[in-house]
Design a protein around this motif. Structure first.
Motif, mmCIF file in Angstrom:
data_model
loop_
_atom_site.group_PDB
_atom_site.id
_atom_site.type_symbol
_atom_site.label_atom_id
_atom_site.label_comp_id
_atom_site.label_asym_id
_atom_site.label_seq_id
_atom_site.Cartn_x
_atom_site.Cartn_y
_atom_site.Cartn_z
ATOM 1 N N ASP A 188 -2.540 91.385 -27.638
ATOM 2 C CA ASP A 188 -2.278 90.597 -28.706
ATOM 3 C C ASP A 188 -1.600 89.133 -28.057
ATOM 4 O OD1 ASP A 188 0.242 91.536 -27.693
ATOM 5 O OD2 ASP A 188 0.689 92.647 -29.549
ATOM 6 N N ALA A 189 -1.960 88.844 -26.845
ATOM 7 C CA ALA A 189 -1.343 87.686 -26.200
ATOM 8 C C ALA A 189 -1.629 86.458 -27.077
ATOM 9 C CB ALA A 189 -2.171 87.474 -24.894
ATOM 10 N N ALA A 190 -2.863 86.303 -27.743
ATOM 11 C CA ALA A 190 -2.991 85.084 -28.606
ATOM 12 C C ALA A 190 -4.137 85.498 -29.675
ATOM 13 C CB ALA A 190 -3.431 83.992 -27.732
ATOM 14 N N ALA A 191 -3.924 84.869 -30.731
ATOM 15 C CA ALA A 191 -4.872 85.006 -31.876
ATOM 16 C C ALA A 191 -5.820 83.931 -32.113
ATOM 17 C CB ALA A 191 -4.357 85.559 -32.978
ATOM 18 N N PRO A 192 -7.034 83.939 -32.485
ATOM 19 C CA PRO A 192 -8.034 82.710 -32.951
ATOM 20 C C PRO A 192 -7.201 82.128 -33.931
ATOM 21 C CG PRO A 192 -9.104 84.795 -33.302
ATOM 22 C CD PRO A 192 -7.871 85.075 -32.485
ATOM 23 N N THR A 193 -7.198 80.776 -34.090
ATOM 24 C CA THR A 193 -6.736 79.890 -35.108
ATOM 25 C C THR A 193 -7.617 80.160 -36.400
ATOM 26 O OG1 THR A 193 -7.979 77.827 -34.303
ATOM 27 C CG2 THR A 193 -5.593 78.201 -33.971
ATOM 28 N N ARG A 194 -8.702 80.474 -36.326
ATOM 29 C CA ARG A 194 -9.944 80.731 -37.367
ATOM 30 C C ARG A 194 -10.513 81.998 -37.276
ATOM 31 N NH1 ARG A 194 -13.136 75.571 -38.906
ATOM 32 N NH2 ARG A 194 -13.688 77.106 -40.574
ATOM 33 N N SER A 195 -10.678 82.848 -38.418
ATOM 34 C CA SER A 195 -11.515 84.055 -38.242
ATOM 35 C C SER A 195 -12.925 83.816 -37.832
ATOM 36 C CB SER A 195 -11.545 84.327 -39.862
ATOM 37 O OG SER A 195 -12.457 85.634 -39.607
ATOM 38 N N PRO A 196 -13.362 84.482 -36.837
ATOM 39 C CA PRO A 196 -14.564 84.507 -36.363
ATOM 40 C C PRO A 196 -15.700 84.582 -37.565
ATOM 41 C CG PRO A 196 -13.313 86.213 -35.149
ATOM 42 C CD PRO A 196 -12.273 85.706 -36.265
ATOM 43 N N GLU A 197 -15.377 85.004 -38.709
ATOM 44 C CA GLU A 197 -16.252 85.012 -39.613
ATOM 45 C C GLU A 197 -16.681 83.586 -40.030
ATOM 46 O OE1 GLU A 197 -17.921 87.755 -41.544
ATOM 47 O OE2 GLU A 197 -17.523 88.001 -39.436
ATOM 48 N N ASP A 198 -15.863 82.599 -39.752
ATOM 49 C CA ASP A 198 -15.906 81.182 -40.326
ATOM 50 C C ASP A 198 -16.525 80.408 -39.401
ATOM 51 O OD1 ASP A 198 -14.545 81.930 -42.517
ATOM 52 O OD2 ASP A 198 -12.574 81.209 -41.822
ATOM 53 N N TYR A 199 -16.976 80.668 -38.023
ATOM 54 C CA TYR A 199 -17.609 80.042 -36.917
ATOM 55 C C TYR A 199 -19.022 79.484 -37.688
ATOM 56 C CZ TYR A 199 -13.627 81.425 -34.144
ATOM 57 O OH TYR A 199 -12.586 82.029 -33.708
ATOM 58 N N GLU A 200 -19.182 78.467 -37.133
ATOM 59 C CA GLU A 200 -20.657 77.973 -37.446
ATOM 60 C C GLU A 200 -21.903 78.778 -36.904
ATOM 61 O OE1 GLU A 200 -21.240 73.933 -36.377
ATOM 62 O OE2 GLU A 200 -23.355 74.012 -36.617
ATOM 63 N N VAL A 201 -21.703 79.236 -35.527
ATOM 64 C CA VAL A 201 -22.828 80.029 -34.891
ATOM 65 C C VAL A 201 -22.390 81.521 -34.764
ATOM 66 C CG1 VAL A 201 -24.187 79.955 -33.064
ATOM 67 C CG2 VAL A 201 -23.582 77.856 -34.185
ATOM 68 N N SER A 202 -23.164 82.491 -35.064
ATOM 69 C CA SER A 202 -22.900 83.696 -34.459
ATOM 70 C C SER A 202 -24.103 84.376 -34.248
ATOM 71 C CB SER A 202 -22.206 84.502 -35.583
ATOM 72 O OG SER A 202 -22.828 85.068 -36.690
ATOM 73 N N VAL A 203 -24.220 85.116 -33.423
ATOM 74 C CA VAL A 203 -25.234 85.957 -32.701
ATOM 75 C C VAL A 203 -24.504 87.736 -32.917
ATOM 76 C CG1 VAL A 203 -26.704 86.668 -31.105
ATOM 77 C CG2 VAL A 203 -26.172 84.419 -31.126
ATOM 78 N N SER A 204 -25.613 88.506 -33.821
ATOM 79 C CA SER A 204 -25.237 89.967 -33.772
ATOM 80 C C SER A 204 -26.171 90.711 -33.696
ATOM 81 C CB SER A 204 -24.485 89.832 -35.235
ATOM 82 O OG SER A 204 -24.121 91.114 -35.451
ATOM 83 N N GLY A 205 -26.182 91.759 -32.778
ATOM 84 C CA GLY A 205 -27.089 92.717 -32.732
ATOM 85 C C GLY A 205 -27.381 93.117 -31.371
ATOM 86 N N TRP A 206 -28.649 93.420 -31.081
ATOM 87 C CA TRP A 206 -28.835 93.799 -29.491
ATOM 88 C C TRP A 206 -30.155 93.022 -28.785
ATOM 89 C CZ3 TRP A 206 -27.625 97.232 -25.784
ATOM 90 C CH2 TRP A 206 -28.514 97.761 -25.019
ATOM 91 N N GLU A 207 -29.626 92.600 -27.600
ATOM 92 C CA GLU A 207 -30.447 91.725 -26.915
ATOM 93 C C GLU A 207 -30.911 90.679 -27.788
ATOM 94 O OE1 GLU A 207 -33.304 94.409 -24.940
ATOM 95 O OE2 GLU A 207 -31.718 94.777 -23.368
ATOM 96 N N ARG A 208 -30.175 89.998 -28.654
ATOM 97 C CA ARG A 208 -30.582 88.758 -29.122
ATOM 98 C C ARG A 208 -30.426 87.488 -28.336
ATOM 99 N NH1 ARG A 208 -29.787 90.036 -34.993
ATOM 100 N NH2 ARG A 208 -30.822 92.272 -35.355
ATOM 101 N N SER A 209 -31.073 86.417 -28.439
ATOM 102 C CA SER A 209 -30.811 85.195 -27.699
ATOM 103 C C SER A 209 -30.810 84.003 -28.651
ATOM 104 C CB SER A 209 -32.082 85.158 -26.556
ATOM 105 O OG SER A 209 -31.996 84.258 -25.970
ATOM 106 N N ARG A 210 -30.044 83.026 -28.450
ATOM 107 C CA ARG A 210 -29.926 81.870 -29.129
ATOM 108 C C ARG A 210 -29.401 80.623 -28.389
ATOM 109 N NH1 ARG A 210 -27.002 81.136 -35.230
ATOM 110 N NH2 ARG A 210 -27.784 78.947 -35.408
ATOM 111 N N SER A 211 -29.908 79.544 -28.869
ATOM 112 C CA SER A 211 -29.345 78.253 -28.090
ATOM 113 C C SER A 211 -28.971 77.431 -29.246
ATOM 114 C CB SER A 211 -30.332 77.894 -27.184
ATOM 115 O OG SER A 211 -30.019 76.492 -26.528
ATOM 116 N N VAL A 212 -27.931 76.893 -29.066
ATOM 117 C CA VAL A 212 -27.318 75.899 -30.025
ATOM 118 C C VAL A 212 -26.742 74.663 -29.346
ATOM 119 C CG1 VAL A 212 -25.177 77.108 -30.045
ATOM 120 C CG2 VAL A 212 -25.942 75.593 -32.148
ATOM 121 N N ARG A 213 -26.933 73.415 -30.158
ATOM 122 C CA ARG A 213 -26.537 72.293 -29.449
ATOM 123 C C ARG A 213 -24.987 71.729 -30.215
ATOM 124 N NH1 ARG A 213 -26.721 67.037 -30.865
ATOM 125 N NH2 ARG A 213 -26.680 65.577 -29.221
ATOM 126 N N ASP A 214 -24.137 71.424 -29.397
ATOM 127 C CA ASP A 214 -22.664 70.774 -30.062
ATOM 128 C C ASP A 214 -22.391 71.582 -31.331
ATOM 129 O OD1 ASP A 214 -20.652 69.346 -30.380
ATOM 130 O OD2 ASP A 214 -21.612 67.593 -31.034
#
Ligand code: ZN
Length: 320
Positions: free
Chosen positions: A119-145
């Motif tokens: 519990d050293a630190a907590a993210p300032t926003r919930s990970p649910e709100d991030y613009e980009v997420s990859v979820s699953g098994w052996e997925r691959s994704r590339s994203v710019r800025d």
């Protein structure tokens, strides 16, 4: 652990997603690994007899009563992804469980081999709100800025961020995932819930670990190349000097691990040269004075490193 005999039992094969259509309390039984998303469980999450629990929610003592279970999700399961439960949840007959920030009101682990929580630190926003997420098994994704943050959930996924120009939170849940971030003048804060994940960043990206609920995270930065400190190369300095005497200055990489100027260990050491010469068609044909030996590195240079010094092509591309 068995649920109430009156509970609805649903059988699945392969990965199972718990998405909110089930009557709570919900029991997920027999998945290999289980990933519990941020904001997923409205009540308490209790995990019975797991091997390892990696949790970004501090473990508590409240337990869900397994006799109260209304829905049992089971079958020939691979991994389980808990995205939403409108109430309490229990996880049974599982190997490892990964619990994201804010995933439940309370998380309790009964009979766990080991529980990892930082519990050293907590993210300032919930990970649910991030613009980009990859979820699953052996997925691959590339994203710019991307903006705000990127998250990876699961096993052996790959996420590459190019051209990052905004500070980022990187949130990694699971094991064996790889995240690569390249960009300019960007601060990256990394949160890990799991094991054996690797995060690497380019030379103009600063990465710091926010919290690691787990172990064996690799966080690596590329060294700064000496070229980043060079304002003008020798050939650039001579360019266009058709005829006459000129005083020019230029810089070259110096093959040194320690900076002779400031004494620091450095990735990028360069040396400054001065040449007073007579030029003919861009070449010095007679040298009056050739001074060199002024060293500098990324720690003591007056040059703004990296992002501020854009090439004309970069300037055109970025500023339109
Ligand atoms: Zn130095």
């Amino acid at each position: 652990m068995s649920g109430d005999q009156d509970a609805v039992r649903r059988e699945f094969t392969g990965d199972v997603h718990v998405g909110g259509g089930e009557t709570a309390p919900v029991e997920l039984r027999g998945a290999a690994d289980v990933y519990v998303s941020a904001d997923a469980v409205a009540g308490t999450l209790t995990i019975f007899d797991p091997e390892y629990v990696f949790t970004d929610v501090s473990p508590g003592d409240d337990r869900v009563d397994s006799d109260a279970v209304r829905t049992v999700l089971t079958g020939d399961l691979e991994d389980g992804y808990v995205d939403r439960v409108d109430g309490d949840a229990i996880v049974t007959e599982v190997e490892d469980v990964f619990v994201e920030h804010g995933a439940a009101e309370v998380v309790s682990a009964v009979g766990a081999e080991q529980v990892f929580h930082d519990d050293a630190a907590a993210p300032t926003r919930s990970p649910e709100d991030y613009e980009v997420s990859v979820s699953g098994w052996e997925r691959s994704r590339s994203v710019r800025d991307p903006r705000d943050g990127v998250s990876v959930r699961g096993g052996r996924n790959e996420l590459t961020v190019t051209d990052a120009r905004h500070d980022l939170t990187v949130y990694v849940t699971g094991w064996g995932n790889e995240v690569r971030i390249e960009g300019q003048a960007v601060d990256v804060t990394v949160y890990v819930v799991g094991r054996d994940n690797r995060i690497s960043v380019g030379p103009y990206v600063t990465a710091t670990m926010g919290a690691e609920s787990g172990y064996d995270t690799e966080l690596e930065s590329d060294p700064l190349p000496p070229e980043a400190l060079i304002e003008r190369t020798e050939s650039e300095a001579y360019d266009g000097l058709l005829f006459g005497r000129h005083k020019v200055t230029y810089q070259e990489p110096a093959d040194k691990e320690w900076c002779p100027n400031c004494g620091e260990r450095a990735d990028a050491v360069i040396t400054r040269h001065q040449r007073d010469a007579f030029f003919l068609f861009g070449r010095p044909v007679r040298t009056y004075e050739h001074g060199d030996g002024a060293f500098e590195c990324e720690h003591c240079t007056p040059v703004a490193v990296g992002p501020v010094e854009l090439t004309p092509e970069e300037r055109k591309r970025i500023l339109g």
